[in-house]
Design an enzyme around this catalytic site. Structure first.
Site, PDB file in Angstrom:
ATOM      1  N   LYS A  84       0.848  -1.178   0.000  1.00 25.08           N
ATOM      2  CA  LYS A  84       0.000   0.000   0.000  1.00 25.08           C
ATOM      3  C   LYS A  84       0.895   1.244   0.000  1.00 25.08           C
ATOM      4  O   LYS A  84       1.791   1.376   0.841  1.00 25.08           O
ATOM      5  CB  LYS A  84      -0.908   0.007   1.227  1.00 25.08           C
ATOM      6  CG  LYS A  84      -2.015  -1.040   1.189  1.00 25.08           C
ATOM      7  CD  LYS A  84      -3.029  -0.744   0.106  1.00 25.08           C
ATOM      8  CE  LYS A  84      -4.239  -1.648   0.188  1.00 25.08           C
ATOM      9  NZ  LYS A  84      -5.263  -1.339  -0.824  1.00 25.08           N
TER      10      LYS A  84
ATOM     11  N   GLU B 144      -1.512  -0.564  -9.150  1.00 24.90           N
ATOM     12  CA  GLU B 144      -2.961  -0.507  -9.017  1.00 24.90           C
ATOM     13  C   GLU B 144      -3.415   0.920  -8.716  1.00 24.90           C
ATOM     14  O   GLU B 144      -2.894   1.568  -7.808  1.00 24.90           O
ATOM     15  CB  GLU B 144      -3.375  -1.463  -7.886  1.00 24.90           C
ATOM     16  CG  GLU B 144      -4.836  -1.776  -7.831  1.00 24.90           C
ATOM     17  CD  GLU B 144      -5.144  -2.751  -6.705  1.00 24.90           C
ATOM     18  OE1 GLU B 144      -6.312  -2.784  -6.277  1.00 24.90           O
ATOM     19  OE2 GLU B 144      -4.232  -3.472  -6.242  1.00 24.90           O
TER      20      GLU B 144
ATOM     21  N   LYS C 249     -13.611  -6.798  -7.709  1.00 26.80           N
ATOM     22  CA  LYS C 249     -13.967  -7.039  -6.314  1.00 26.80           C
ATOM     23  C   LYS C 249     -15.480  -7.198  -6.246  1.00 26.80           C
ATOM     24  O   LYS C 249     -16.224  -6.373  -6.781  1.00 26.80           O
ATOM     25  CB  LYS C 249     -13.539  -5.870  -5.428  1.00 26.80           C
ATOM     26  CG  LYS C 249     -12.032  -5.673  -5.309  1.00 26.80           C
ATOM     27  CD  LYS C 249     -11.722  -4.459  -4.447  1.00 26.80           C
ATOM     28  CE  LYS C 249     -10.216  -4.247  -4.289  1.00 26.80           C
ATOM     29  NZ  LYS C 249      -9.923  -2.997  -3.532  1.00 26.80           N
TER      30      LYS C 249
ATOM     31  N   CYS D 154     -10.144  -7.919  -2.943  1.00 29.01           N
ATOM     32  CA  CYS D 154     -11.131  -7.993  -1.871  1.00 29.01           C
ATOM     33  C   CYS D 154     -11.046  -6.761  -1.000  1.00 29.01           C
ATOM     34  O   CYS D 154     -10.057  -6.040  -0.998  1.00 29.01           O
ATOM     35  CB  CYS D 154     -10.884  -9.229  -1.009  1.00 29.01           C
ATOM     36  SG  CYS D 154      -9.298  -9.203  -0.106  1.00 29.01           S
TER      37      CYS D 154
ATOM     38  N   ASP E  22      -5.649 -11.461  -5.041  1.00 24.87           N
ATOM     39  CA  ASP E  22      -5.362 -10.736  -3.800  1.00 24.87           C
ATOM     40  C   ASP E  22      -6.551 -10.921  -2.860  1.00 24.87           C
ATOM     41  O   ASP E  22      -7.428 -10.071  -2.763  1.00 24.87           O
ATOM     42  CB  ASP E  22      -5.127  -9.253  -4.111  1.00 24.87           C
ATOM     43  CG  ASP E  22      -4.870  -8.430  -2.860  1.00 24.87           C
ATOM     44  OD1 ASP E  22      -4.425  -8.997  -1.842  1.00 24.87           O
ATOM     45  OD2 ASP E  22      -5.133  -7.208  -2.885  1.00 24.87           O
TER      46      ASP E  22
ATOM     47  N   ASP F 245      -6.318 -11.921   0.603  1.00 27.62           N
ATOM     48  CA  ASP F 245      -5.633 -12.208   1.867  1.00 27.62           C
ATOM     49  C   ASP F 245      -6.343 -11.663   3.091  1.00 27.62           C
ATOM     50  O   ASP F 245      -5.786 -11.689   4.189  1.00 27.62           O
ATOM     51  CB  ASP F 245      -4.200 -11.652   1.816  1.00 27.62           C
ATOM     52  CG  ASP F 245      -4.172 -10.126   1.683  1.00 27.62           C
ATOM     53  OD1 ASP F 245      -5.193  -9.538   1.266  1.00 27.62           O
ATOM     54  OD2 ASP F 245      -3.117  -9.518   1.967  1.00 27.62           O
TER      55      ASP F 245
END
Length: 328
Positions: free
Chosen positions: A151, A202, A247, A275, A297, A299
């Protein structure tokens, strides 16, 4: 009347430590669980209301309540697409309808959808936003993982990635700026990120301010997240991005997500499956999209203090298909 009933409630799942992105930090995953019952069989779905999209626990619960009569009258998943907008509330209802149908008919979700059954899948492991030093320390502790997602937040991001790369030299890296970059940052950062081995960036620019991507050189593929929600938004991003992050809380469920994955393929876009921060009940439906995706992704459960009963089994970063006691 079908005799169906629908109920919804909120749950709070503590996060291990805290989780920070460019828009702020949280210490718990706040989710809504929907249950639809018919003839003694109950289907469940989970969603995560997201303030970025003007959602809250209260608004999502209100949306679910508003379609109670439709559900009681036997609303189908296809019909759901017309009576609810895309978003978290529809996701939980849609996934509960899938679960109910699978349990009622004695079939798997993959069989019902006509797609390959999910197998063991490598998920990215997300490092929360922090200083370069602390992100490097976190990366060292997770350097055994095959894929790490960072991030980011704008200023200092190259230093963050460099620190992580030094601490985890063999790990594949993807990064998520959560709309925090400017066009000038894009031009400066992308070549440096490429040199550091980053494989995907992203949502670097704010949604609605990403038209400049069409004329920008990109040494690394760019993935739309906040800019891409469902099939209705695909035309707007297809010429700007290389990938989309699907998502279920954005698409409004697995039904629309499957349509979006197929449409993305027709547009020549790569797929990432992502997610919100939730439990295994939210990850299980998303695993059905694994056969469409280059990057997974999912997790969320790994970042929680504990997961729900019958949760997905993780061996490091390998997630195994969910038990039908959980969903499907």
């Amino acid at each position: 009347m079908s005799g169906r009933t629908i109920s919804a409630g909120s749950e709070s799942w503590p996060i291990r430590g805290s989780f920070r992105i460019s828009r702020g930090a949280k210490t718990a995953a706040e989710v809504v669980v929907v249950e639809i019952t018919e003839n003694g069989i109950t289907g469940r779905g989970e969603c995560v209301p997201y303030a970025r999209y003007d959602e809250s626990i209260r608004s999502v619960l209100g949306q679910v309540t508003s379609i109670r009569d439709y559900i009681n009258d036997g609303l189908t998943r296809e019909g759901l697409l017309t009576v609810m907008p895309s978003g978290a509330a529809r996701n939980a209802v849609d996934c509960a309808l899938w679960d109910l149908e699978a349990k009622t008919r004695g079939k798997t979700i993959a069989e019902l959808a006509g797609i390959p059954a999910p197998g063991p899948t490598i998920t990215a492991y997300t490092l929360s936003l922090d200083t370069p030093e602390k992100m490097g320390e976190a990366a060292k502790a997770q350097s055994h993982r095959p894929l790490i997602k960072l991030k980011l937040a704008g200023t200092g991001d190259v230093e963050r990635v460099a620190a992580v790369r030094k601490a985890a030299p063999k790990t594949r890296l993807i990064v998520d700026a959560n709309e925090a970059w400017t066009a000038d940052m894009m031009r400066e950062y992308c070549p440096k990120m490429a040199d550091l081995g980053v494989e995907l960036i992203e949502q670097p620019l704010p949604a609605g301010e990403d038209s400049v991507l069409g004329d920008m050189d990109r040494p690394i593929p760019i993935c739309a997240d906040e800019s891409a929600h469902d099939t209705a938004t695909l035309d707007d991003v297809a010429e700007l991005y290389d990938y989309i992050n699907i998502k279920l809380d954005k698409t409004g469920g697995l039904t629309e997500a499957l349509l979006l994955a197929e449409a993305a393929r027709e547009f020549g876009l790569g797929v990432m499956v992502g997610c919100m921060l939730g439990t295994s009940l939210a990850m299980a439906p998303a695993m059905l999209l694994g056969s469409f995706a280059r990057f997974v992704d999912l997790d969320g459960p790994l970042l929680l203090e504990k997961d729900r009963e019958h949760g997905i089994r993780f061996d490091g970063s390998v997630m195994h298909p969910p038990s039908r006691d959980l969903w499907g």
